[in-house]
Design an enzyme around this catalytic site. Structure first.
Site, PDB file in Angstrom:
ATOM      1  N   SER A 149       1.196  -1.419   0.152  1.00  0.00           N
ATOM      2  CA  SER A 149      -0.161  -0.503   0.139  1.00  0.00           C
ATOM      3  C   SER A 149       0.919   1.440   0.182  1.00  0.00           C
ATOM      4  O   SER A 149      -0.059   2.486  -0.078  1.00  0.00           O
ATOM      5  CB  SER A 149      -1.184  -0.095   1.759  1.00  0.00           C
ATOM      6  N   PHE A 196      -9.434 -13.000   0.449  1.00  0.00           N
ATOM      7  CA  PHE A 196      -8.390 -13.444   1.819  1.00  0.00           C
ATOM      8  C   PHE A 196      -8.931 -13.504   2.677  1.00  0.00           C
ATOM      9  O   PHE A 196      -7.978 -13.448   3.506  1.00  0.00           O
ATOM     10  CB  PHE A 196      -7.299 -11.716   2.158  1.00  0.00           C
ATOM     11  N   THR A 227      -6.539 -17.447   4.123  1.00  0.00           N
ATOM     12  CA  THR A 227      -5.249 -17.087   3.381  1.00  0.00           C
ATOM     13  C   THR A 227      -4.547 -17.442   2.580  1.00  0.00           C
ATOM     14  O   THR A 227      -4.084 -16.798   1.470  1.00  0.00           O
ATOM     15  CB  THR A 227      -4.023 -16.397   4.560  1.00  0.00           C
ATOM     16  N   GLY A 272       2.386  -0.957   3.828  1.00  0.00           N
ATOM     17  CA  GLY A 272       2.490  -1.856   2.866  1.00  0.00           C
ATOM     18  C   GLY A 272       1.912  -3.764   3.369  1.00  0.00           C
ATOM     19  O   GLY A 272       3.063  -3.661   3.997  1.00  0.00           O
TER      20      GLY A 272
HETATM   21  C1  REX Z   1      -4.164  -7.962   1.437  1.00  0.00           C
HETATM   22  C2  REX Z   1      -4.322  -9.574   2.493  1.00  0.00           C
HETATM   23  C3  REX Z   1      -3.811  -7.149   2.619  1.00  0.00           C
HETATM   24  C4  REX Z   1      -2.505  -9.618   3.350  1.00  0.00           C
HETATM   25  C5  REX Z   1      -4.247  -5.912   1.937  1.00  0.00           C
HETATM   26  N1  REX Z   1      -2.866  -5.012   1.064  1.00  0.00           N
HETATM   27  O1  REX Z   1      -5.181  -5.478   1.814  1.00  0.00           O
HETATM   28  C6  REX Z   1      -2.794  -3.669   0.841  1.00  0.00           C
HETATM   29  C7  REX Z   1      -1.989  -2.498   2.024  1.00  0.00           C
HETATM   30  C8  REX Z   1      -2.249  -3.507  -0.421  1.00  0.00           C
HETATM   31  O2  REX Z   1      -0.684  -2.785   1.597  1.00  0.00           O
HETATM   32  N2  REX Z   1      -2.880  -2.623   3.133  1.00  0.00           N
HETATM   33  C9  REX Z   1      -1.847  -2.531   4.231  1.00  0.00           C
HETATM   34  C10 REX Z   1      -2.732 -10.399   3.788  1.00  0.00           C
HETATM   35  C11 REX Z   1      -2.858  -2.618   5.642  1.00  0.00           C
HETATM   36  C12 REX Z   1      -1.801  -1.200   4.434  1.00  0.00           C
HETATM   37  O3  REX Z   1      -1.894  -0.403   4.016  1.00  0.00           O
HETATM   38  O4  REX Z   1      -0.734  -0.420   5.723  1.00  0.00           O
HETATM   39  N3  REX Z   1      -3.377 -11.477   5.076  1.00  0.00           N
HETATM   40  C13 REX Z   1      -1.522 -10.900   4.207  1.00  0.00           C
HETATM   41  C14 REX Z   1      -4.817 -12.646   4.605  1.00  0.00           C
HETATM   42  C15 REX Z   1      -5.322 -12.482   6.063  1.00  0.00           C
HETATM   43  O5  REX Z   1      -4.812 -13.322   3.694  1.00  0.00           O
HETATM   44  N4  REX Z   1      -6.143 -13.513   6.099  1.00  0.00           N
HETATM   45  O6  REX Z   1      -0.995 -10.816   5.596  1.00  0.00           O
HETATM   46  O7  REX Z   1      -0.317 -11.376   3.717  1.00  0.00           O
END
Ligand code: REX
Length: 409
Positions: free
Chosen positions: A99, A157, A160, A337
């Site tokens: 992100s 997700f 996961t 991110g």
């Molecule tokens: C998706 C799932 C995470 C991750 C997500 N990422 O929405 C965006 C991002 C692009 O970076 N957001 C973060 C997965 C929070 C931000 O803004 O800092 N989790 C993982 C799962 C949970 O699959 N069931 O942790 O890799």
């Protein structure tokens, strides 16, 4: 999975080696308490190394951080970039920045405001007729996560590893991602509440492509990556590989004790303008430092970007920009991110003179995520004094500000 490179001595010599390899920066005579930017205490490099080692003990294969402090560079790295070969992680390794991409998308749109091509308080539907179900959703609402648009990644997700494998090689159009979101009602009336959602920055990508007539990749390159000479930064979509030397990413399954999944290669099509950027610690330090110094936006648009919506007692969200308030009373600006296998923190001081980017090459491990947050304390608050010595063991607010259900304990 702790590598042979673990150890403060190794980490600190890595600092010196890295500095010798980077003659563009003045080498510090010592890693302890050099003259520092502004009124910030000197960075606590040994403490930073301890934070990274803690992340390894909690399941991260590798962790690394780079501080750029007004021309002085500190680098610390622990553990491995690649579990198969055992190669140690190094701060020159590229990685998926998740992100942090949102800050790039916001900068492009705010440049378009500067150019008179976009108005923050105009309905998104004026630029993209019929896209959203409510004409009251403005560009500002989208960039500050106040649109109410549901985050489709919550469902994608929910499980996961199966969720990840189902999209690893998939290519989505922006419209398909927005349609997934619109299967659910808005979380809140437009403008009424902060609710973090990737959908907002998919809409941002659509706005960029509509207003410029170019791909987001072209706009990121021409407006940010090339002017700032960020040679480790790439927007790769729908390709699945990270160009050049990089850290592999390792996704933590939901099932306790299950083996980590190598998640390095993926389209990141599920995120695109909300999260598909590849970068390095050096480049993200450059990006946020340059941003707050006004090298990318006019003062007027930077001020818009820094109008904060309250997230919680220690965090605000601007326009594609996070503010974190630290224990020593200072605030820092940047983004976090999370993509499968990679947790990133990239933040800079108010004047941009000190920046840190920290990376752990795992995800879906909330304990590691909370630990990585402590890198900001080491970078900006210096060595803990007696009064704040408890902060490393103090309970951290439960996880980061992220969509519900995207991280497990
Ligand atoms: C998706 C799932 C995470 C991750 C997500 N990422 O929405 C965006 C991002 C692009 O970076 N957001 C973060 C997965 C929070 C931000 O803004 O800092 N989790 C993982 C799962 C949970 O699959 N069931 O942790 O890799």
């Amino acid at each position: 999975m702790v590598s042979a490179r673990v150890g403060t001595g190794t980490a600190l010599s890595a600092v010196l080696l890295s500095l010798m390899a980077a003659p563009a920066y003045a080498a510090p005579t010592t890693t302890v308490a050099p003259a520092t930017a502004g009124e910030l205490p000197a960075p606590d490099v040994a403490g930073l190394d301890g934070v990274l080692r803690t992340a390894l003990s909690q399941g991260a294969p590798g962790a690394m951080a780079r501080i750029d402090d007004n021309g002085t560079v500190y680098t610390v790295a622990e553990g491995v970039a690649d579990r198969a070969t055992g190669r140690g992680i190094a701060t020159k390794d590229r990685f998926r920045a998740g992100s942090v991409t949102k800050s790039f998308s916001a900068v492009v749109l705010l440049q378009l405001v500067d150019e008179g091509k976009l108005n923050l308080d105009t309905s998104v539907n004026t630029y993209l007729p019929g896209l959203l179900p409510d004409d009251r959703i403005t560009v500002r609402h989208v960039l500050s996560h106040r649109s109410g648009l549901y985050d489709y990644t919550n469902d994608m997700f929910a499980q996961t590893v199966p969720g990840f494998e189902s999209v690893r090689n998939k290519v989505f159009t922006y419209q398909e991602l927005v349609d997934l979101s619109l299967d659910k009602p808005l979380n809140n009336a437009p403008g009424a509440a902060y609710s973090y959602s990737n959908t907002n920055f998919v809409v941002a990508g659509m706005l960029i492509e509509k207003l410029t007539g170019h791909s987001v990749r072209t706009e990121y390159e021409n407006r940010i990556i090339k002017p700032l000479k960020m040679t480790d930064t790439f927007y790769v979509h729908p390709g699945t590989a990270i160009p050049g030397r990089h850290a592999n990413g390792y996704l933590t399954p939901d099932e306790a004790g299950a083996a980590l999944v190598d998640s390095t290669e993926q389209t990141v099509s599920w995120a695109q303008s909300a999260g598909a950027m590849i970068s390095s610690t050096r480049d993200l330090d450059t990006f946020f430092s340059s941003l707050v110094r006004g090298k990318l936006l006019s003062a007027a648009q930077l001020a818009q970007m820094e109008q904060w919506t309250t997230v919680n007692s220690t965090q605000g969200y601007g326009l594609g920009l996070r503010r974190r308030d630290l224990s020593c009373g200072i605030s820092v600006y940047g983004h976090t991110g999370t993509v499968q296998g990679y947790y990133t923190y990239a933040f800079t001081s108010k004047d941009g003179k000190r920046s840190i980017t920290a990376l752990a090459n795992t995800s879906n491990n909330g304990t590691v995520l909370n630990t990585l947050a402590q890198t900001l304390e080491s970078a900006f608050c210096g060595k803990p004094t007696a009064s704040v010595a408890a902060r490393s063991t103090a309970p951290v607010e439960r996880h980061e500000d992220i969509a519900p259900g995207i991280v497990k304990d």
